[in-house]
Write an enzyme that holds these catalytic residues in place. Structure first.
Site, short mmCIF file in Angstrom:
data_model
loop_
_atom_site.label_atom_id
_atom_site.label_comp_id
_atom_site.label_asym_id
_atom_site.label_seq_id
_atom_site.Cartn_x
_atom_site.Cartn_y
_atom_site.Cartn_z
N ASP A 75 -2.87 -8.97 -14.41
CA ASP A 75 -2.68 -8.32 -15.99
C ASP A 75 -1.92 -10.38 -16.16
O ASP A 75 -1.14 -10.33 -16.05
CB ASP A 75 -1.96 -7.52 -15.97
CG ASP A 75 -0.93 -7.11 -17.64
OD1 ASP A 75 -1.25 -8.39 -17.95
OD2 ASP A 75 -1.12 -5.82 -17.27
N SER B 166 2.47 -0.01 -21.36
CA SER B 166 3.24 -1.57 -21.76
C SER B 166 4.56 -1.17 -22.88
O SER B 166 5.06 -1.22 -22.32
CB SER B 166 1.91 -1.80 -22.82
OG SER B 166 2.40 -3.28 -22.84
N HIS C 94 -4.57 -6.69 -19.37
CA HIS C 94 -3.96 -5.94 -20.05
C HIS C 94 -4.11 -5.45 -20.88
O HIS C 94 -4.59 -3.76 -20.41
CB HIS C 94 -2.54 -7.03 -20.09
CG HIS C 94 -1.01 -6.19 -20.83
ND1 HIS C 94 -0.17 -5.95 -20.50
CD2 HIS C 94 -0.78 -5.81 -21.93
CE1 HIS C 94 0.56 -4.91 -20.64
NE2 HIS C 94 0.10 -5.09 -22.01
#
Length: 273
Positions: A220, A157, A249
């Site tokens: 996501d 991320s 996510h």
């Protein structure tokens, strides 16, 4: 254009209205630039606030004057060390169990806290994160004498930004991107609408020839799946992917389960020996 339309467009009232709309649009754009330039760091970075000392931690001095905390977990049975850059709202304390998972699946691990995270000094910023990963990389190469070809970067991320940046500048053995973005602003706007961007991964990925493993959840809602696919498509070197159906996510590791570790093991075995 007929005469009536031409006369209407030439009316002072219409021209004043157009000028007003243009002024409003310009002010809105300037306000967006202000937010992007001044407020991006407070909006982007969210340290969880842990201040615990960890066994095995080291202090790494960065080129911009900060002392960031690193955690080196060697694995004598592993030929590779993962240089791990975590996601937002994480730190070394929050991720210590996940880092141990890497050890149990055959990797050595080097992780670090960004400036302002954990016990690292300074304030978080794009340049600060890049200086921090540089210091962690230098620690592995200069102090632990690990060849760059044995260092595999793992960016999750937010951490995909410093990982991609380092891979675009330094030799590494491989790059793993989990839930990565094309750039920070594109997560919100989809397209580039400002003269600059933050962690512009899509602009850097084409210069990276180290093998890539791209991991992304198809559902996501934080960093949509198209970001991971775009980065994968733009990478010119050897590459593999793991698209995790139904994963969002923050639950990707749980949804993927053993599939994640199998993909990482397959990727490791594919790296040049």
């Amino acid at each position: 254009m007929n005469p009536g339309t031409r006369n209407f467009l030439r009316r002072p009232a219409f021209r004043q209205w157009v000028k007003l709309v243009l002024r409003i649009l310009l002010l809105g754009y300037l306000a967006l630039m202000f937010v992007g330039a001044i407020l991006i760091n407070p909006l982007l970075f969210h340290p969880p606030g842990h201040k615990d000392e960890l066994r095995g931690q080291v202090k790494l001095h960065t080129a911009d004057g900060n002392d960031v905390t690193g955690l080196y977990l060697p694995n004598p049975q592993s030929a590779y060390v993962l240089l791990f850059s975590y996601g937002n709202g994480e730190d070394l304390v929050a991720d210590r169990d996940f880092l141990q998972e890497f050890l149990s699946h055959g990797w050595g691990v080097m992780a670090y806290d960004y400036p302002g995270y954990g016990t690292s000094t300074g304030k978080p910023s794009e340049s600060g994160c890049e200086a921090a990963i540089d210091a962690a990389y230098a620690f592995l190469v200069s102090e632990k004498h690990i060849p760059p070809a044995r260092i595999v970067l793992y960016g999750r991320s937010l951490g995909s930004g410093p990982a991609v940046d380092l891979a675009s500048r330094k030799p590494v053995g491989g790059l793993v991107l989990q839930s990565a973005y094309t750039s920070i602003f594109r997560v919100v706007t989809h397209y580039r609408i400002l003269p600059w961007d933050v962690f512009n991964n899509i602009a850097k990925i084409s210069s990276i020839h180290a093998p890539l493993l791209s991991i992304h959840g198809t559902d996501d809602h934080v960093v949509p799946f198209w970001h991971g696919k775009a980065l994968f498509d733009a990478h010119p070197g050897p590459k593999q992917f793991l698209w995790v159906p139904g994963a969002d996510h923050n639950n990707l590791v749980d949804v993927a389960g053993e599939t994640l570790w199998t993909a990482l093991d397959t990727f490791r075995r594919s790296l040049p020996r």
